[in-house]
Design a protein around this motif. Sequence first.
Motif, PDB file in Angstrom:
ATOM      1  N   UNK A   1      -5.632  -6.468  -5.973  1.00  0.00           N
ATOM      2  CA  UNK A   1      -5.928  -7.246  -4.775  1.00  0.00           C
ATOM      3  C   UNK A   1      -6.180  -6.429  -3.519  1.00  0.00           C
ATOM      4  N   UNK A   2      -6.164  -5.107  -3.621  1.00  0.00           N
ATOM      5  CA  UNK A   2      -6.320  -4.267  -2.431  1.00  0.00           C
ATOM      6  C   UNK A   2      -7.495  -3.316  -2.630  1.00  0.00           C
ATOM      7  N   UNK A   3      -8.565  -3.544  -1.898  1.00  0.00           N
ATOM      8  CA  UNK A   3      -9.767  -2.715  -2.045  1.00  0.00           C
ATOM      9  C   UNK A   3      -9.508  -1.253  -1.699  1.00  0.00           C
TER      10      UNK A   3
ATOM     11  N   UNK B   1      -6.650   0.591  -1.814  1.00  0.00           N
ATOM     12  CA  UNK B   1      -5.867   1.267  -2.851  1.00  0.00           C
ATOM     13  C   UNK B   1      -6.639   1.336  -4.167  1.00  0.00           C
ATOM     14  N   UNK B   2      -7.408   0.311  -4.456  1.00  0.00           N
ATOM     15  CA  UNK B   2      -8.217   0.302  -5.672  1.00  0.00           C
ATOM     16  C   UNK B   2      -9.246   1.429  -5.639  1.00  0.00           C
ATOM     17  N   UNK B   3      -9.829   1.676  -4.479  1.00  0.00           N
ATOM     18  CA  UNK B   3     -10.790   2.774  -4.330  1.00  0.00           C
ATOM     19  C   UNK B   3     -10.101   4.114  -4.573  1.00  0.00           C
ATOM     20  N   UNK B   4      -8.907   4.295  -3.994  1.00  0.00           N
ATOM     21  CA  UNK B   4      -8.155   5.540  -4.221  1.00  0.00           C
ATOM     22  C   UNK B   4      -7.809   5.697  -5.695  1.00  0.00           C
ATOM     23  N   UNK B   5      -7.470   4.595  -6.334  1.00  0.00           N
ATOM     24  CA  UNK B   5      -7.147   4.627  -7.762  1.00  0.00           C
ATOM     25  C   UNK B   5      -8.361   5.080  -8.571  1.00  0.00           C
ATOM     26  N   UNK B   6      -9.529   4.539  -8.268  1.00  0.00           N
ATOM     27  CA  UNK B   6     -10.744   4.923  -8.998  1.00  0.00           C
ATOM     28  C   UNK B   6     -11.084   6.396  -8.780  1.00  0.00           C
TER      29      UNK B   6
ATOM     30  N   UNK C   1       0.814  -1.218   0.000  1.00  0.00           N
ATOM     31  CA  UNK C   1       0.000   0.000   0.000  1.00  0.00           C
ATOM     32  C   UNK C   1       0.850   1.271   0.000  1.00  0.00           C
ATOM     33  N   UNK C   2       1.918   1.267   0.764  1.00  0.00           N
ATOM     34  CA  UNK C   2       2.730   2.479   0.895  1.00  0.00           C
ATOM     35  C   UNK C   2       3.245   2.945  -0.472  1.00  0.00           C
ATOM     36  N   UNK C   3       3.835   2.030  -1.230  1.00  0.00           N
ATOM     37  CA  UNK C   3       4.363   2.392  -2.549  1.00  0.00           C
ATOM     38  C   UNK C   3       3.230   2.716  -3.517  1.00  0.00           C
ATOM     39  N   UNK C   4       2.176   1.918  -3.499  1.00  0.00           N
ATOM     40  CA  UNK C   4       1.059   2.150  -4.422  1.00  0.00           C
ATOM     41  C   UNK C   4       0.468   3.535  -4.216  1.00  0.00           C
ATOM     42  N   UNK C   5       0.269   3.929  -2.971  1.00  0.00           N
ATOM     43  CA  UNK C   5      -0.319   5.243  -2.688  1.00  0.00           C
ATOM     44  C   UNK C   5       0.671   6.370  -2.974  1.00  0.00           C
ATOM     45  N   UNK C   6       1.935   6.149  -2.676  1.00  0.00           N
ATOM     46  CA  UNK C   6       2.951   7.183  -2.901  1.00  0.00           C
ATOM     47  C   UNK C   6       3.132   7.474  -4.390  1.00  0.00           C
ATOM     48  N   UNK C   7       2.948   6.469  -5.235  1.00  0.00           N
ATOM     49  CA  UNK C   7       3.183   6.629  -6.668  1.00  0.00           C
ATOM     50  C   UNK C   7       1.899   6.636  -7.486  1.00  0.00           C
ATOM     51  N   UNK C   8       0.761   6.800  -6.822  1.00  0.00           N
ATOM     52  CA  UNK C   8      -0.517   6.728  -7.518  1.00  0.00           C
ATOM     53  C   UNK C   8      -0.656   7.792  -8.606  1.00  0.00           C
ATOM     54  N   UNK C   9      -0.260   9.010  -8.312  1.00  0.00           N
ATOM     55  CA  UNK C   9      -0.378  10.095  -9.306  1.00  0.00           C
ATOM     56  C   UNK C   9       0.457   9.783 -10.538  1.00  0.00           C
ATOM     57  N   UNK C  10       1.689   9.342 -10.339  1.00  0.00           N
ATOM     58  CA  UNK C  10       2.552   8.993 -11.461  1.00  0.00           C
ATOM     59  C   UNK C  10       1.989   7.780 -12.211  1.00  0.00           C
ATOM     60  N   UNK C  11       1.434   6.839 -11.478  1.00  0.00           N
ATOM     61  CA  UNK C  11       0.822   5.655 -12.077  1.00  0.00           C
ATOM     62  C   UNK C  11      -0.338   6.065 -12.979  1.00  0.00           C
ATOM     63  N   UNK C  12      -1.181   6.975 -12.495  1.00  0.00           N
ATOM     64  CA  UNK C  12      -2.342   7.415 -13.275  1.00  0.00           C
ATOM     65  C   UNK C  12      -1.927   8.039 -14.602  1.00  0.00           C
ATOM     66  N   UNK C  13      -0.783   8.684 -14.633  1.00  0.00           N
ATOM     67  CA  UNK C  13      -0.312   9.357 -15.838  1.00  0.00           C
ATOM     68  C   UNK C  13       0.723   8.526 -16.596  1.00  0.00           C
ATOM     69  N   UNK C  14       0.897   7.283 -16.152  1.00  0.00           N
ATOM     70  CA  UNK C  14       1.838   6.328 -16.776  1.00  0.00           C
ATOM     71  C   UNK C  14       3.264   6.880 -16.776  1.00  0.00           C
TER      72      UNK C  14
END
Length: 78
Positions: free
Chosen positions: A35-37, A39-44, A6-19
């Motif tokens: 697999x993580x509800x 983080x998946x919610x934050x992603x959506x 979760x820590x890495x996924x949330x820290x890099x979410x903005x960059x992930x969204x913009x590839x």
Amino acid sequence: MTDCGCEKAKAELEEYLHREVSDADFLDISEHLAGCDDCSTEHLIGLKLTEKVRTACQEKAPEELRASVLSRLGELQS
């Protein structure tokens, strides 16, 4: 690939969204989101916000203003 957590996924979410992450990080974060509800919610939410900003930023200046600015730029470049 391994779950990045979760820590890495949330820290890099903005960059992930913009590839803007490496291919390996993209795959790791994608796997985690699958697999993580939480983080998946934050992603959506991030996807929705990114889309709203993208569509809101498509406004164009009135043609008169555009012509005035371009004219002034031409004067400055001369």
